[in-house]
Design an enzyme around this catalytic site. Structure first.
Site, PDB file in Angstrom:
ATOM      1  N   ASP A   1      57.742  27.674  29.520  1.00  0.00           N
ATOM      2  CA  ASP A   1      58.902  27.459  30.389  1.00  0.00           C
ATOM      3  C   ASP A   1      58.472  26.518  31.514  1.00  0.00           C
ATOM      4  O   ASP A   1      58.514  25.297  31.367  1.00  0.00           O
ATOM      5  CB  ASP A   1      59.375  28.829  30.893  1.00  0.00           C
ATOM      6  CG  ASP A   1      60.642  28.746  31.715  1.00  0.00           C
ATOM      7  OD1 ASP A   1      61.279  27.686  31.721  1.00  0.00           O
ATOM      8  OD2 ASP A   1      61.011  29.759  32.354  1.00  0.00           O
TER       9      ASP A   1
ATOM     10  N   LYS B   1      60.906  25.441  26.349  1.00  0.00           N
ATOM     11  CA  LYS B   1      62.094  25.195  27.179  1.00  0.00           C
ATOM     12  C   LYS B   1      61.764  24.046  28.111  1.00  0.00           C
ATOM     13  O   LYS B   1      61.364  24.267  29.258  1.00  0.00           O
ATOM     14  CB  LYS B   1      62.391  26.437  28.043  1.00  0.00           C
ATOM     15  CG  LYS B   1      63.112  27.537  27.342  1.00  0.00           C
ATOM     16  CD  LYS B   1      63.849  28.455  28.313  1.00  0.00           C
ATOM     17  CE  LYS B   1      63.038  29.633  28.738  1.00  0.00           C
ATOM     18  NZ  LYS B   1      63.791  30.705  29.402  1.00  0.00           N
TER      19      LYS B   1
HETATM   20  P1  IMP Z   1      55.701  29.695  32.215  1.00  0.00           P
HETATM   21  O1  IMP Z   1      54.408  29.959  32.933  1.00  0.00           O
HETATM   22  O2  IMP Z   1      56.848  29.532  33.188  1.00  0.00           O
HETATM   23  O3  IMP Z   1      55.647  28.585  31.210  1.00  0.00           O
HETATM   24  O4  IMP Z   1      56.100  31.045  31.522  1.00  0.00           O
HETATM   25  C1  IMP Z   1      55.698  31.440  30.284  1.00  0.00           C
HETATM   26  C2  IMP Z   1      55.919  32.939  30.136  1.00  0.00           C
HETATM   27  O5  IMP Z   1      57.145  33.343  30.740  1.00  0.00           O
HETATM   28  C3  IMP Z   1      56.054  33.293  28.687  1.00  0.00           C
HETATM   29  O6  IMP Z   1      54.824  33.617  28.112  1.00  0.00           O
HETATM   30  C4  IMP Z   1      56.991  34.474  28.728  1.00  0.00           C
HETATM   31  O7  IMP Z   1      56.269  35.659  28.916  1.00  0.00           O
HETATM   32  C5  IMP Z   1      57.856  34.251  29.937  1.00  0.00           C
HETATM   33  N1  IMP Z   1      59.182  33.675  29.587  1.00  0.00           N
HETATM   34  C6  IMP Z   1      59.650  32.444  29.880  1.00  0.00           C
HETATM   35  N2  IMP Z   1      60.901  32.268  29.409  1.00  0.00           N
HETATM   36  C7  IMP Z   1      61.212  33.417  28.768  1.00  0.00           C
HETATM   37  C8  IMP Z   1      62.381  33.854  28.039  1.00  0.00           C
HETATM   38  O8  IMP Z   1      63.386  33.148  27.862  1.00  0.00           O
HETATM   39  N3  IMP Z   1      62.313  35.113  27.517  1.00  0.00           N
HETATM   40  C9  IMP Z   1      61.233  35.928  27.651  1.00  0.00           C
HETATM   41  N4  IMP Z   1      60.137  35.566  28.333  1.00  0.00           N
HETATM   42  C10 IMP Z   1      60.118  34.320  28.877  1.00  0.00           C
END
Ligand code: IMP
Length: 186
Positions: free
Chosen positions: A109, A137
């Site tokens: 994300d 995403k």
């Molecule tokens: P980042 O550090 O923002 O890239 O977040 C990654 C982590 O956020 C993932 O491993 C998920 O645990 C959580 N995450 C991000 N988006 C979602 C979603 O749409 N559903 C469930 N978990 C999410």
């Protein structure tokens, strides 16, 4: 699990990605990884907990010698918004010095979790580090992050199922769906 299950009442009725599509895509990713690592061995690292289902399916499609290890990092708590803070809850069991690492994640994300982990593992002397994520995403990206293998690019919605959770629930739904806002707005 049947689609009439109670768990399906909390996700939008039109599924984002069905179990059949997931299986098809995981097979293709596995073939791609097999080709890329054909003369090497690798350490496949599952980023807990969200990637466990994807990880279990993916490694069975990778036809090169490999070992597995697990890591847990958290940046979310129980909310649907990234906190921007990465905390290592569980570290790898074995040294990765000189090894080819494949980090397996459920979803990228903001990119903060993987960017942090990649930098950390590089410092420990890994020979190479590649990233496989089931979902991406790109609209949520806050830090630049190169992902080597992507299952599906999805819109900026909060999704659950096939390992992904909301407040630790819904991981056991075999398909991926958008969580109905009423679940986290109440
Ligand atoms: P980042 O550090 O923002 O890239 O977040 C990654 C982590 O956020 C993932 O491993 C998920 O645990 C959580 N995450 C991000 N988006 C979602 C979603 O749409 N559903 C469930 N978990 C999410």
């Amino acid at each position: 699990m049947d689609k009439n299950s109670m768990l399906y009442q909390d996700i939008e009725s039109e599924l984002l990605i069905t179990r059949e599509k997931i299986a098809e895509r995981v097979r293709v990713l596995g073939q791609q990884i097999t080709r890329d690592y054909h003369d090497r061995s690798l350490v496949a690292v599952s980023i807990l907990k969200g990637s466990v289902l994807f990880f279990a399916d993916l490694i069975r499609e990778i036809d090169v010698p490999l070992t597995i290890d697990f890591m847990q990092a958290s940046s979310y708590g129980d909310s649907t918004e990234s906190s921007g803070f990465v905390h290592i809850k569980k570290d790898l069991d074995r040294s990765i010095e000189g090894k080819d690492i494949l980090l397996v994640e459920d979803i990228v994300d903001s990119g903060r979790t993987l960017s942090y982990l990649k930098t950390m593992l590089k410092k420990r002397g890994a020979a190479s580090i590649r990233i496989a994520t089931l979902l991406d995403k790109p609209e949520g990206r806050q830090v630049e992050m190169e992902v080597d293998y992507v299952g599906f690019i999805i819109p900026n919605a909060f999704v659950v199922g096939y390992g992904l959770d909301y407040a630790e629930r819904y991981r056991n739904i075999p398909d991926i769906g958008i969580l109905r806002p009423k679940v986290y707005q109440q």
